[in-house]
Scaffold this active site. Sequence first.
Site, PDB file in Angstrom:
ATOM      1  N   TYR A  84       6.218  13.448   4.006  1.00 21.79           N
ATOM      2  CA  TYR A  84       6.722  11.936   4.186  1.00 21.79           C
ATOM      3  C   TYR A  84       6.080  11.570   5.335  1.00 21.79           C
ATOM      4  O   TYR A  84       6.364  11.652   6.543  1.00 21.79           O
ATOM      5  CB  TYR A  84       8.938  11.908   3.991  1.00 21.79           C
ATOM      6  CG  TYR A  84       9.232  11.453   2.818  1.00 21.79           C
ATOM      7  CD1 TYR A  84       8.278  10.147   2.963  1.00 21.79           C
ATOM      8  CD2 TYR A  84       9.277  11.473   1.659  1.00 21.79           C
ATOM      9  CE1 TYR A  84       9.006   8.970   1.844  1.00 21.79           C
ATOM     10  CE2 TYR A  84       9.840  11.122   0.868  1.00 21.79           C
ATOM     11  CZ  TYR A  84       9.391   9.466   1.033  1.00 21.79           C
ATOM     12  OH  TYR A  84      10.054   8.524  -0.352  1.00 21.79           O
ATOM     13  N   GLU A  86       7.265   7.192   6.159  1.00 20.99           N
ATOM     14  CA  GLU A  86       7.118   6.410   6.540  1.00 20.99           C
ATOM     15  C   GLU A  86       6.863   6.086   7.652  1.00 20.99           C
ATOM     16  O   GLU A  86       7.345   6.660   8.574  1.00 20.99           O
ATOM     17  CB  GLU A  86       8.965   5.776   6.427  1.00 20.99           C
ATOM     18  CG  GLU A  86       8.863   5.591   4.910  1.00 20.99           C
ATOM     19  CD  GLU A  86      10.389   5.379   4.380  1.00 20.99           C
ATOM     20  OE1 GLU A  86      10.829   5.521   5.220  1.00 20.99           O
ATOM     21  OE2 GLU A  86      10.430   5.360   3.496  1.00 20.99           O
ATOM     22  N   ASP A 230     -11.154 -10.212  -2.272  1.00 23.19           N
ATOM     23  CA  ASP A 230     -10.455  -8.941  -2.998  1.00 23.19           C
ATOM     24  C   ASP A 230     -11.972  -8.518  -3.305  1.00 23.19           C
ATOM     25  O   ASP A 230     -12.161  -8.491  -4.732  1.00 23.19           O
ATOM     26  CB  ASP A 230      -9.636  -9.588  -4.055  1.00 23.19           C
ATOM     27  CG  ASP A 230      -9.654  -8.479  -4.875  1.00 23.19           C
ATOM     28  OD1 ASP A 230     -10.160  -7.228  -4.602  1.00 23.19           O
ATOM     29  OD2 ASP A 230      -8.438  -8.012  -5.688  1.00 23.19           O
ATOM     30  N   THR A 256     -10.057  -1.148  -2.612  1.00 25.44           N
ATOM     31  CA  THR A 256     -10.110  -0.230  -3.304  1.00 25.44           C
ATOM     32  C   THR A 256     -10.567   0.964  -2.400  1.00 25.44           C
ATOM     33  O   THR A 256     -11.960   0.581  -1.814  1.00 25.44           O
ATOM     34  CB  THR A 256     -10.772  -0.132  -5.095  1.00 25.44           C
ATOM     35  OG1 THR A 256     -11.742  -0.894  -4.740  1.00 25.44           O
ATOM     36  CG2 THR A 256      -9.301  -0.768  -5.360  1.00 25.44           C
ATOM     37  N   LYS A 259     -14.003   3.092  -6.281  1.00 30.40           N
ATOM     38  CA  LYS A 259     -14.791   2.464  -6.710  1.00 30.40           C
ATOM     39  C   LYS A 259     -16.152   2.588  -6.381  1.00 30.40           C
ATOM     40  O   LYS A 259     -16.777   4.298  -6.364  1.00 30.40           O
ATOM     41  CB  LYS A 259     -14.655   1.264  -7.317  1.00 30.40           C
ATOM     42  CG  LYS A 259     -13.039   0.402  -7.373  1.00 30.40           C
ATOM     43  CD  LYS A 259     -12.608  -0.923  -8.221  1.00 30.40           C
ATOM     44  CE  LYS A 259     -11.473  -0.842  -9.036  1.00 30.40           C
ATOM     45  NZ  LYS A 259     -11.585  -2.577  -8.604  1.00 30.40           N
ATOM     46  N   ARG A 265      -8.144   7.524  -5.307  1.00 26.11           N
ATOM     47  CA  ARG A 265      -7.884   6.291  -5.766  1.00 26.11           C
ATOM     48  C   ARG A 265      -7.009   5.644  -4.908  1.00 26.11           C
ATOM     49  O   ARG A 265      -5.850   6.413  -4.124  1.00 26.11           O
ATOM     50  CB  ARG A 265      -6.969   6.277  -6.911  1.00 26.11           C
ATOM     51  CG  ARG A 265      -7.315   7.345  -8.123  1.00 26.11           C
ATOM     52  CD  ARG A 265      -6.374   6.991  -9.785  1.00 26.11           C
ATOM     53  NE  ARG A 265      -7.269   5.944  -9.851  1.00 26.11           N
ATOM     54  CZ  ARG A 265      -8.119   5.241 -10.694  1.00 26.11           C
ATOM     55  NH1 ARG A 265      -8.993   5.893 -10.164  1.00 26.11           N
ATOM     56  NH2 ARG A 265      -8.189   3.775 -10.998  1.00 26.11           N
TER      57      ARG A 265
HETATM   58  C1  LIG Z   1      -9.920  -2.623  -9.086  1.00 26.95           C
HETATM   59  C2  LIG Z   1      -9.463  -4.170  -8.746  1.00 26.95           C
HETATM   60  C3  LIG Z   1      -8.170  -4.240  -7.713  1.00 26.95           C
HETATM   61  C4  LIG Z   1      -7.124  -3.854  -8.445  1.00 26.95           C
HETATM   62  O1  LIG Z   1      -7.548  -2.274  -8.340  1.00 26.95           O
HETATM   63  P1  LIG Z   1      -6.261  -1.125  -8.692  1.00 26.95           P
HETATM   64  O2  LIG Z   1      -6.599   0.077  -7.195  1.00 26.95           O
HETATM   65  O3  LIG Z   1      -6.531  -1.205 -10.255  1.00 26.95           O
HETATM   66  O4  LIG Z   1      -4.476  -2.171  -8.565  1.00 26.95           O
HETATM   67  C5  LIG Z   1      -8.149  -5.448  -7.358  1.00 26.95           C
HETATM   68  N1  LIG Z   1      -8.384  -6.965  -7.544  1.00 26.95           N
HETATM   69  C6  LIG Z   1     -10.601  -6.489  -8.359  1.00 26.95           C
HETATM   70  C7  LIG Z   1     -10.615  -7.240  -7.700  1.00 26.95           C
HETATM   71  C8  LIG Z   1     -10.509  -5.117  -8.173  1.00 26.95           C
HETATM   72  O5  LIG Z   1     -11.616  -5.476  -9.107  1.00 26.95           O
END
Ligand SMILES: *Cc1c(COP(=O)(O)O)cnc(C)c1O
Length: 446
Positions: A84, A86, A230, A256, A259, A265
């Site tokens: 943990y 925080e 994003d 993220t 990907k 993840r």
């Molecule tokens: C994949 C994705 C997310 C979210 O990612 P998670 O880890 O699944 O929450 C947010 N925005 C865009 C544009 C994405 O492609």
Amino acid sequence: MPVTDAADASARGTRGTPDAADQAPPSPAYGPSAAALARQDPELAGVLDAERRRQAEGLQLVAAENFASPAVLAALASPLADKYAEGYPGARHHGGCEAADEAERIAAARARALFGAGHANVQPHSGSSAVLAAYAALLRPGDAVLALGLRHGGHLTHGSPANLSGRCFDFTAYRTDPETGLIDYAQVRELAREIRPRALVCGSISYPRHPDYAAFREIADEVGALLIVDAAHPIGLVAGGSAPSPVPYADVVCATTHKVLRGPRGGMLLCGAELAERMDRAVFPFTQSGAQMHTVAAKAVAFGEAATADFSEYTGRVVMNARALAGGLAERGVGIVTGGTDTHLIVADPAPLGVDGRAARARLAAAGIVLDSCALPYGDGRRGLRLGAAAVTTQGMGPPEMAAVAELCAAALLHGPHPDAAARLRGRVRELASAFPRFAGTVAGE
Ligand SMILES: *Cc1c(COP(=O)(O)O)cnc(C)c1O
């Protein structure tokens, strides 16, 4: 989490190699053990093994997926999984955070260096958590926000009524051009002038081209809006130098780590030093409590990998493969939105072969070809297919294999739902995928 026989052997500290590590006094077993899981819980071990086989024997074209390295997986299965922590390094609410602090400092420093950012927060549990934390840091409930519409490739967190974002903020959607599939910057500007949003969001789950970050910045500046990028999908290409970076343009970049970036993840936020404190408070304590420190450690490992020449070469091959795959599909009559791709991602319209996106996904799945259906930019609800080349590139496939994949996809679409044809194709898919075991020679049992 994949567990391997090799990890099991090293966890037991057996096997008589003359390694210094093997001569250390045996420590109590700690770490992932496939053998222990199989003994203790054969039911669940069977489920995981079936998934391992599914991943190994099919073609993984889900554009958001990849195969993390054994080093990343080892960090995920490390003792930090039990810790943990925080708070932030040096200011935790729990004792015993020395290693956790060190892991997070390394991860954040590597992220800053990799992306040239003034500040990095590596705690968000996911991409969505990162986006929501960015909103929490910069917006007030009810603020106007301009983002790509969901029917044109926006993410749930970009104002879907099914998502917290849609309830808390007043989203207006811009679109991609129905003819070209490209972002309609003139419309973005027009809407921005009209609604005067507090924030402009740039990002998509299915945009195969590089966004024009400078154009977004200019529009945001013109109307006094913040620019939130994003970059969940392209951030891995950015890390490898195969896509332009949004970092110099955005107030905050959400991303993220799992990907194209090929880490665990998770999510992250990048911003200038002036927003550091607000971003950090928006992640903890506003939207999250205990960070997943094993994932933070695994992010550090992934950022380390992403800083290498090998990784740049990999991202270059990802784009090359995506282009080869798009070209192969086009040759077989599949429509390609925007006419190609600059990235790892392809949006395909199988309608010319007489099948819509949903049916196409099912036909491909029956042949062991795994991908997503997605919105097409026509604005009329028609669906197509989203394909990604990251995972197959990690496996070591190149343009000749992409030609074979395109041929297999077209065959699966044309043969339709006939079980015999699907079984035959499935055999060919298995043969191709099995010839490229991911991380050949480093993961036992594959
Ligand atoms: C994949 C994705 C997310 C979210 O990612 P998670 O880890 O699944 O929450 C947010 N925005 C865009 C544009 C994405 O492609």
